[in-house]
Scaffold this motif. Sequence first.
Motif, mmCIF file in Angstrom:
data_model
loop_
_atom_site.group_PDB
_atom_site.id
_atom_site.type_symbol
_atom_site.label_atom_id
_atom_site.label_comp_id
_atom_site.label_asym_id
_atom_site.label_seq_id
_atom_site.Cartn_x
_atom_site.Cartn_y
_atom_site.Cartn_z
ATOM 1 N N ALA A 56 0.827 -1.207 0.000
ATOM 2 C CA ALA A 56 0.000 0.000 0.000
ATOM 3 C C ALA A 56 0.863 1.260 0.000
ATOM 4 O O ALA A 56 0.489 2.280 -0.606
ATOM 5 C CB ALA A 56 -0.926 -0.009 1.206
ATOM 6 N N GLU A 57 1.986 1.219 0.672
ATOM 7 C CA GLU A 57 2.881 2.374 0.678
ATOM 8 C C GLU A 57 3.487 2.616 -0.703
ATOM 9 O O GLU A 57 3.725 3.763 -1.096
ATOM 10 C CB GLU A 57 3.997 2.156 1.702
ATOM 11 N N ALA A 58 3.721 1.543 -1.438
ATOM 12 C CA ALA A 58 4.359 1.656 -2.748
ATOM 13 C C ALA A 58 3.368 1.949 -3.864
ATOM 14 O O ALA A 58 3.756 2.486 -4.915
ATOM 15 C CB ALA A 58 5.128 0.371 -3.061
ATOM 16 N N ASP A 59 2.088 1.615 -3.675
ATOM 17 C CA ASP A 59 1.097 1.722 -4.751
ATOM 18 C C ASP A 59 -0.251 2.082 -4.136
ATOM 19 O O ASP A 59 -0.824 1.284 -3.387
ATOM 20 C CB ASP A 59 1.003 0.389 -5.501
ATOM 21 N N PRO A 60 -0.785 3.275 -4.413
ATOM 22 C CA PRO A 60 -2.039 3.713 -3.788
ATOM 23 C C PRO A 60 -3.263 2.911 -4.208
ATOM 24 O O PRO A 60 -4.337 3.096 -3.631
ATOM 25 C CB PRO A 60 -2.155 5.178 -4.230
ATOM 26 N N ARG A 61 -3.112 2.034 -5.177
ATOM 27 C CA ARG A 61 -4.255 1.198 -5.571
ATOM 28 C C ARG A 61 -4.550 0.122 -4.532
ATOM 29 O O ARG A 61 -5.624 -0.483 -4.546
ATOM 30 C CB ARG A 61 -3.995 0.562 -6.935
ATOM 31 N N PHE A 62 -3.612 -0.132 -3.625
ATOM 32 C CA PHE A 62 -3.812 -1.114 -2.561
ATOM 33 C C PHE A 62 -4.354 -0.444 -1.304
ATOM 34 O O PHE A 62 -3.834 0.596 -0.872
ATOM 35 C CB PHE A 62 -2.495 -1.828 -2.228
ATOM 36 N N HIS A 63 -5.364 -1.050 -0.710
ATOM 37 C CA HIS A 63 -5.911 -0.615 0.574
ATOM 38 C C HIS A 63 -5.847 -1.809 1.514
ATOM 39 O O HIS A 63 -6.218 -2.925 1.133
ATOM 40 C CB HIS A 63 -7.362 -0.149 0.417
ATOM 41 N N VAL A 64 -5.362 -1.600 2.741
ATOM 42 C CA VAL A 64 -5.148 -2.704 3.675
ATOM 43 C C VAL A 64 -6.158 -2.633 4.818
ATOM 44 O O VAL A 64 -6.419 -1.561 5.372
ATOM 45 C CB VAL A 64 -3.719 -2.672 4.251
ATOM 46 N N VAL A 65 -6.694 -3.798 5.167
ATOM 47 C CA VAL A 65 -7.535 -3.956 6.348
ATOM 48 C C VAL A 65 -6.931 -5.071 7.191
ATOM 49 O O VAL A 65 -6.557 -6.128 6.659
ATOM 50 C CB VAL A 65 -8.988 -4.319 5.978
ATOM 51 N N HIS A 66 -6.834 -4.862 8.492
ATOM 52 C CA HIS A 66 -6.308 -5.879 9.398
ATOM 53 C C HIS A 66 -7.413 -6.378 10.321
ATOM 54 O O HIS A 66 -8.084 -5.573 10.976
ATOM 55 C CB HIS A 66 -5.176 -5.303 10.263
ATOM 56 N N HIS A 67 -7.613 -7.676 10.394
ATOM 57 C CA HIS A 67 -8.421 -8.279 11.443
ATOM 58 C C HIS A 67 -7.526 -8.506 12.658
ATOM 59 O O HIS A 67 -6.420 -9.039 12.521
ATOM 60 C CB HIS A 67 -8.994 -9.628 10.990
ATOM 61 N N ASP A 68 -8.002 -8.123 13.834
ATOM 62 C CA ASP A 68 -7.202 -8.317 15.043
ATOM 63 C C ASP A 68 -6.934 -9.791 15.319
ATOM 64 O O ASP A 68 -5.855 -10.171 15.773
ATOM 65 C CB ASP A 68 -7.895 -7.688 16.254
ATOM 66 N N LEU A 69 -7.936 -10.626 15.034
ATOM 67 C CA LEU A 69 -7.833 -12.064 15.219
ATOM 68 C C LEU A 69 -8.285 -12.759 13.940
ATOM 69 O O LEU A 69 -9.077 -12.213 13.167
ATOM 70 C CB LEU A 69 -8.701 -12.535 16.391
ATOM 71 N N GLN A 70 -7.788 -13.975 13.734
ATOM 72 C CA GLN A 70 -8.207 -14.724 12.555
ATOM 73 C C GLN A 70 -9.702 -15.003 12.605
ATOM 74 O O GLN A 70 -10.220 -15.523 13.590
ATOM 75 C CB GLN A 70 -7.450 -16.047 12.446
ATOM 76 N N GLN A 71 -10.406 -14.646 11.542
ATOM 77 C CA GLN A 71 -11.843 -14.874 11.445
ATOM 78 C C GLN A 71 -12.209 -15.883 10.367
ATOM 79 O O GLN A 71 -13.345 -16.330 10.301
ATOM 80 C CB GLN A 71 -12.569 -13.551 11.177
ATOM 81 N N GLY A 72 -11.267 -16.220 9.504
ATOM 82 C CA GLY A 72 -11.525 -17.188 8.454
ATOM 83 C C GLY A 72 -11.623 -16.530 7.089
ATOM 84 O O GLY A 72 -11.847 -15.317 6.958
ATOM 85 N N LEU A 73 -11.464 -17.357 6.066
ATOM 86 C CA LEU A 73 -11.422 -16.856 4.695
ATOM 87 C C LEU A 73 -12.723 -16.172 4.300
ATOM 88 O O LEU A 73 -12.714 -15.129 3.628
ATOM 89 C CB LEU A 73 -11.114 -18.016 3.753
ATOM 90 N N SER A 74 -13.855 -16.745 4.697
ATOM 91 C CA SER A 74 -15.133 -16.134 4.340
ATOM 92 C C SER A 74 -15.248 -14.731 4.915
ATOM 93 O O SER A 74 -15.639 -13.782 4.222
ATOM 94 C CB SER A 74 -16.296 -16.991 4.863
ATOM 95 N N ALA A 75 -14.923 -14.577 6.199
ATOM 96 C CA ALA A 75 -15.012 -13.267 6.837
ATOM 97 C C ALA A 75 -14.079 -12.271 6.170
ATOM 98 O O ALA A 75 -14.434 -11.086 6.000
ATOM 99 C CB ALA A 75 -14.698 -13.388 8.322
ATOM 100 N N ALA A 76 -12.879 -12.713 5.791
ATOM 101 C CA ALA A 76 -11.939 -11.814 5.136
ATOM 102 C C ALA A 76 -12.478 -11.357 3.789
ATOM 103 O O ALA A 76 -12.389 -10.167 3.433
ATOM 104 C CB ALA A 76 -10.586 -12.502 4.968
ATOM 105 N N ARG A 77 -13.039 -12.277 3.021
ATOM 106 C CA ARG A 77 -13.629 -11.880 1.742
ATOM 107 C C ARG A 77 -14.819 -10.949 1.958
ATOM 108 O O ARG A 77 -15.004 -9.972 1.214
ATOM 109 C CB ARG A 77 -14.057 -13.123 0.959
#
Length: 312
Positions: A56-77
């Motif tokens: 994200a720092e190198a390319d503004p087309r990327f936006h980052v979201v962090h989950h504090d704890l693992q929630q699983g692939l479905s939740a991430a999508r």
Amino acid sequence: MSPRPAITVIVPGFDVALYARAAIESLRAQKREDWAAVLVDDGSTDGTGSIFEEAAEADPRFHVVHHDLQQGLSAARNTGLDLVTTPFVGFLDADDVMMPRALERLVGTLERTGSDLVAGAYVRLRRDASGGYSPGAVQPWVSASTDPARDAVTLADHPAASGNIVAWSKVSRAELWPDVRFPLGKAYEDQLVAQLLFTRARAFDVIPDVVVQWRERAEGTSITQRKDALPVLRDYLEALAGGLAILDAAGHAAAAASRVRLILSMDTPPLVAIGAEHPEETYRRELGAFVRSLAARATEPLPDAVRLALAW
């Protein structure tokens, strides 16, 4: 100035620091540049989150979201889906690789045809003798769903498309997604969603181009490499049955029949082989019940490799 993005690519990742840079670079290498990406760090305990932040720092087309704890692939999508503001949406798992012309072909096809969904072909990346990863060939069931190219069809026209059940081989219009999300806490979560999209699309397209290389991790940590675990088997069978139920409810009998044939010929034999040696009787009992339910719907003789399970 970058062009206004036409598509958001959702990139979920959990503890994939070994592979995340390759996934990110495959996006940056796209010949079509009008994309945005949501990188969802699903509570990683390795360097995945830092790699996402670097991107994200190198390319503004990327936006980052962090989950504090693992929630699983479905939740991430689903987290990524909640942030989509572009006309089109696609997916790339953070341990896979997108081919350079994938977005050009997928988005361009939808812009040309006006369809709601497009599906492309994919191949596996497997560890090779040199210690790296090499792509395999397009498998027959993938070819059956995507080759030859078809524009503006439905499952009634092309029932074999229902065999293309992975999230990351497709691009769809964002308007298909307001009430569609991936089921939480389940493996093989994309099977249900794929069938929902196929049945809800006014029309869809297929292209034979390989759009993604799907990594089979050498360390065996992918969920799809742990089918001997009873909870994983249960999720797998639930997803297969759930996808069939969606096709049935939508009245797509030919697509449902195509799925039954494919599940019996491709999905079931490896499970039966595992079941034959499995220490838990419950594994065989639950797999046997599933096979019998499919056998009742089969229009062709059962493969020899699955007959054993009829008695379980």
